[in-house]
Write a protein that holds these residues in place. Structure first.
Motif, PDB file in Angstrom:
ATOM      1  N   VAL A  72     -25.329  57.114 -11.876  1.00  0.00           N
ATOM      2  CA  VAL A  72     -26.470  58.420 -11.780  1.00  0.00           C
ATOM      3  C   VAL A  72     -27.667  59.365 -12.917  1.00  0.00           C
ATOM      4  O   VAL A  72     -26.683  60.293 -13.652  1.00  0.00           O
ATOM      5  N   GLU A  73     -28.429  58.598 -13.417  1.00  0.00           N
ATOM      6  CA  GLU A  73     -29.088  59.556 -14.658  1.00  0.00           C
ATOM      7  C   GLU A  73     -30.329  60.481 -13.614  1.00  0.00           C
ATOM      8  O   GLU A  73     -30.171  59.628 -12.487  1.00  0.00           O
ATOM      9  N   ASP A  74     -31.299  60.579 -14.785  1.00  0.00           N
ATOM     10  CA  ASP A  74     -32.390  61.040 -14.302  1.00  0.00           C
ATOM     11  C   ASP A  74     -33.158  60.823 -13.579  1.00  0.00           C
ATOM     12  O   ASP A  74     -33.546  61.902 -11.997  1.00  0.00           O
ATOM     13  N   HIS A  75     -33.737  59.551 -13.811  1.00  0.00           N
ATOM     14  CA  HIS A  75     -34.053  59.229 -12.536  1.00  0.00           C
ATOM     15  C   HIS A  75     -32.877  58.159 -11.028  1.00  0.00           C
ATOM     16  O   HIS A  75     -33.884  57.296 -10.694  1.00  0.00           O
ATOM     17  N   TYR A  76     -32.113  58.669 -10.766  1.00  0.00           N
ATOM     18  CA  TYR A  76     -30.929  57.866  -9.536  1.00  0.00           C
ATOM     19  C   TYR A  76     -31.730  58.006  -8.590  1.00  0.00           C
ATOM     20  O   TYR A  76     -31.931  57.327  -7.884  1.00  0.00           O
ATOM     21  N   TYR A  77     -32.431  58.938  -8.335  1.00  0.00           N
ATOM     22  CA  TYR A  77     -33.634  58.852  -7.125  1.00  0.00           C
ATOM     23  C   TYR A  77     -34.770  58.118  -6.454  1.00  0.00           C
ATOM     24  O   TYR A  77     -35.039  57.749  -5.468  1.00  0.00           O
ATOM     25  N   GLN A  78     -34.591  57.596  -7.791  1.00  0.00           N
ATOM     26  CA  GLN A  78     -35.582  55.421  -7.483  1.00  0.00           C
ATOM     27  C   GLN A  78     -34.604  54.360  -7.178  1.00  0.00           C
ATOM     28  O   GLN A  78     -34.767  53.437  -6.824  1.00  0.00           O
ATOM     29  N   GLN A  79     -32.949  55.011  -7.202  1.00  0.00           N
ATOM     30  CA  GLN A  79     -32.547  53.632  -6.865  1.00  0.00           C
ATOM     31  C   GLN A  79     -32.283  54.098  -5.251  1.00  0.00           C
ATOM     32  O   GLN A  79     -32.379  54.772  -4.397  1.00  0.00           O
ATOM     33  N   PRO A  80     -32.412  52.872  -4.811  1.00  0.00           N
ATOM     34  CA  PRO A  80     -32.608  52.669  -3.466  1.00  0.00           C
ATOM     35  C   PRO A  80     -31.088  53.248  -2.463  1.00  0.00           C
ATOM     36  O   PRO A  80     -31.303  54.070  -1.608  1.00  0.00           O
ATOM     37  N   PHE A  81     -29.770  53.534  -3.035  1.00  0.00           N
ATOM     38  CA  PHE A  81     -28.296  54.093  -2.033  1.00  0.00           C
ATOM     39  C   PHE A  81     -28.932  55.820  -2.256  1.00  0.00           C
ATOM     40  O   PHE A  81     -29.293  56.332  -1.118  1.00  0.00           O
ATOM     41  N   PHE A  82     -29.569  55.646  -3.416  1.00  0.00           N
ATOM     42  CA  PHE A  82     -29.702  57.761  -3.228  1.00  0.00           C
ATOM     43  C   PHE A  82     -30.906  58.371  -2.870  1.00  0.00           C
ATOM     44  O   PHE A  82     -31.488  59.102  -2.541  1.00  0.00           O
ATOM     45  N   ARG A  83     -31.498  57.641  -3.129  1.00  0.00           N
ATOM     46  CA  ARG A  83     -33.307  57.182  -2.528  1.00  0.00           C
ATOM     47  C   ARG A  83     -33.031  57.429  -0.290  1.00  0.00           C
ATOM     48  O   ARG A  83     -33.383  58.709  -0.380  1.00  0.00           O
ATOM     49  N   LEU A 298     -27.836  39.176   1.947  1.00  0.00           N
ATOM     50  CA  LEU A 298     -26.385  39.577   1.130  1.00  0.00           C
ATOM     51  C   LEU A 298     -25.990  40.577   2.496  1.00  0.00           C
ATOM     52  O   LEU A 298     -25.804  41.078   3.106  1.00  0.00           O
ATOM     53  N   THR A 299     -23.934  39.170   2.130  1.00  0.00           N
ATOM     54  CA  THR A 299     -23.429  40.148   3.061  1.00  0.00           C
ATOM     55  C   THR A 299     -22.762  41.583   2.325  1.00  0.00           C
ATOM     56  O   THR A 299     -22.430  41.269   0.802  1.00  0.00           O
ATOM     57  N   THR A 300     -22.399  42.567   2.914  1.00  0.00           N
ATOM     58  CA  THR A 300     -22.117  44.064   2.118  1.00  0.00           C
ATOM     59  C   THR A 300     -21.005  44.650   3.130  1.00  0.00           C
ATOM     60  O   THR A 300     -21.170  44.158   4.772  1.00  0.00           O
ATOM     61  N   VAL A 301     -20.806  45.504   2.397  1.00  0.00           N
ATOM     62  CA  VAL A 301     -20.144  46.590   3.402  1.00  0.00           C
ATOM     63  C   VAL A 301     -21.138  47.923   3.761  1.00  0.00           C
ATOM     64  O   VAL A 301     -21.575  48.579   2.495  1.00  0.00           O
ATOM     65  N   HIS A 302     -21.614  48.099   5.132  1.00  0.00           N
ATOM     66  CA  HIS A 302     -22.409  49.076   5.182  1.00  0.00           C
ATOM     67  C   HIS A 302     -21.868  51.101   5.115  1.00  0.00           C
ATOM     68  O   HIS A 302     -20.534  50.805   5.256  1.00  0.00           O
ATOM     69  N   VAL A 303     -22.856  51.189   4.333  1.00  0.00           N
ATOM     70  CA  VAL A 303     -22.499  52.842   4.795  1.00  0.00           C
ATOM     71  C   VAL A 303     -22.990  53.309   5.065  1.00  0.00           C
ATOM     72  O   VAL A 303     -24.813  53.912   5.158  1.00  0.00           O
ATOM     73  N   GLU A 304     -22.485  54.716   6.072  1.00  0.00           N
ATOM     74  CA  GLU A 304     -23.309  54.889   7.226  1.00  0.00           C
ATOM     75  C   GLU A 304     -23.973  56.343   6.036  1.00  0.00           C
ATOM     76  O   GLU A 304     -23.124  57.980   6.210  1.00  0.00           O
ATOM     77  N   LYS A 305     -25.004  55.795   5.957  1.00  0.00           N
ATOM     78  CA  LYS A 305     -25.328  57.514   4.260  1.00  0.00           C
ATOM     79  C   LYS A 305     -25.944  58.240   5.529  1.00  0.00           C
ATOM     80  O   LYS A 305     -26.187  59.201   4.511  1.00  0.00           O
ATOM     81  N   GLU A 306     -26.497  58.525   6.441  1.00  0.00           N
ATOM     82  CA  GLU A 306     -27.298  58.997   7.175  1.00  0.00           C
ATOM     83  C   GLU A 306     -25.983  60.029   8.018  1.00  0.00           C
ATOM     84  O   GLU A 306     -26.412  61.407   8.098  1.00  0.00           O
ATOM     85  N   ARG A 307     -24.560  59.454   8.114  1.00  0.00           N
ATOM     86  CA  ARG A 307     -23.965  60.713   8.555  1.00  0.00           C
ATOM     87  C   ARG A 307     -22.955  61.126   7.743  1.00  0.00           C
ATOM     88  O   ARG A 307     -23.304  61.989   7.159  1.00  0.00           O
TER      89      ARG A 307
END
Length: 350
Positions: A72-83, A298-307
């Motif tokens: 989590v750096e100063d430009h964290y908001y550019q990372q897809p998950f945090f965006r 990619l096969t991946t684990v879905h995180v319910e970011k909206e929830r």
């Protein structure tokens, strides 16, 4: 005077002007300062300006991030998950009648920055992004900020505060179960070199799933890379080469602690001449948008970011409106999304 006029005078886009005037991330500090200076000179008044109590609109919630090197750096908001997470938080705040302001502090000076923020008194409540906080840091922050705080993306059972977190153990368990059911037994693990609570929980869940089925991942099949690089990584090439040189057998499947690592691993394996998933299956964690852009998907684990976002906002707003003294710790389950990067192994036996 319109935003378009300020954009023309400062040589930036209208969206950049809007971000700066509303105290949102997405523009550099130099650009933000230039925009604010020009707007003040021209007498432009925005709906909300960050940084002082007199400018904060009634019904304001702050999204507070303690940035550090690593994840989590100063430009964290550019990372897809945090965006994506931020989008849902802002949307939910708006629906609940609150504006959202953004604040970034240093993880290296948590107590002093938290005290400074608390004395500002410019918002009614705070959502703290707790991704990279350890227990001691989280306890210090919460003790300083007061009662109207919710920590998002982390949880410590022994800290008296409200948390909203991902069920990391379940997600990684689901990934391990999936690879086992596909017939994989020679399984490797790619960890982040920046350690956070989430990654430790994912490691525990994945190891537990395999251990239940009689499989152990030795240290020799655990590789460590940077967690925020989407391109191939020379360090992974070197580690794989050393492992094979010392008599190791190439894993037929790799679990990665996040999608960034998984996408980087796919690209690294491709450069080394390995086909995914025909020779090596790869599974990630988070289900960011880029998971469907990489080849193979990619096969991946879905995180319910909206929830997660909605729960954090609702928990805080309900606390503000009802003055609740009871703290809640909420865990949101995950689900596995199977795509093309994982497949049955063709050459392993029990």
């Amino acid at each position: 005077m319109k935003i378009e006029d300020i954009a023309n005078l400062t040589g930036v886009s209208k969206s950049a002007v809007s971000l700066a005037l509303n105290g949102k991330p997405g523009v550099s500090s130099e650009t933000r300062e230039r925009i604010l200076q020009v707007s003040e000179q021209l007498g432009y008044t925005s709906r909300k300006r960050s940084g002082s109590a007199k400018d904060a609109a009634p019904g304001t919630i702050t999204f507070l991030v303690f940035a550090s090197s690593g994840l989590v750096e100063d430009h964290y908001y550019q990372q897809p998950f945090f965006r994506e997470l931020l989008h849902h938080i802002e949307e939910r705040c708006r629906n609940r009648g609150y504006t959202l302001r953004f604040a970034t502090a240093s993880a290296d000076s948590i107590l002093s920055d938290a005290r400074h923020f608390e004395s500002d008194q410019s918002s009614e409540g705070v959502i703290v992004l707790g991704t990279n906080l350890n227990r001691s840091q989280a306890a210090d922050v919460l003790r300083t900020l007061g009662p109207h705080v919710v920590v998002l993306d982390n949880c410590f059972d022994t800290v008296d505060a409200s948390f909203v977190q991902i069920n990391n153990m379940l997600g990684a368990y689901q990934a391990g179960e999936h690879l086992y059911e596909l017939g994989h037994r020679q399984i490797g693990y790619i960890a982040s070199d920046a350690r956070i609570h989430n990654f430790d929980e994912r490691r525990n869940g994945f190891i537990y799933a395999l251990k239940e089925r009689g499989i152990e991942i030795g240290e020799e099949r655990t590789f460590v890379v940077a967690p925020t690089i989407l391109s191939s990584q020379e360090s992974l090439k070197t580690q794989l080469a050393d492992y094979l040189r010392n008599g190791g057998v190439m894993p037929t499947a790799l679990f990665c602690e996040c999608d960034y690592i998984a996408i980087s691993a796919i690209k690294t394996l491709s450069e080394l001449g390995y086909r995914v998933p025909e020779q090596v299956s790869v599974v990630g964690f988070d289900n960011i948008a880029e998971a469907q852009v990489v080849t193979p998907e990619l096969t991946t684990v879905h995180v319910e970011k909206e929830r997660l976002a909605h729960l954090a906002v609702d928990l805080l707003v309900d606390n503000l409106k009802q003055e609740r003294s009871v703290r809640l710790k909420v865990t949101v389950d995950t689900r596995l999304v199977v795509r093309q990067s994982s497949a049955p192994t063709a050459n392993e036996t029990e």
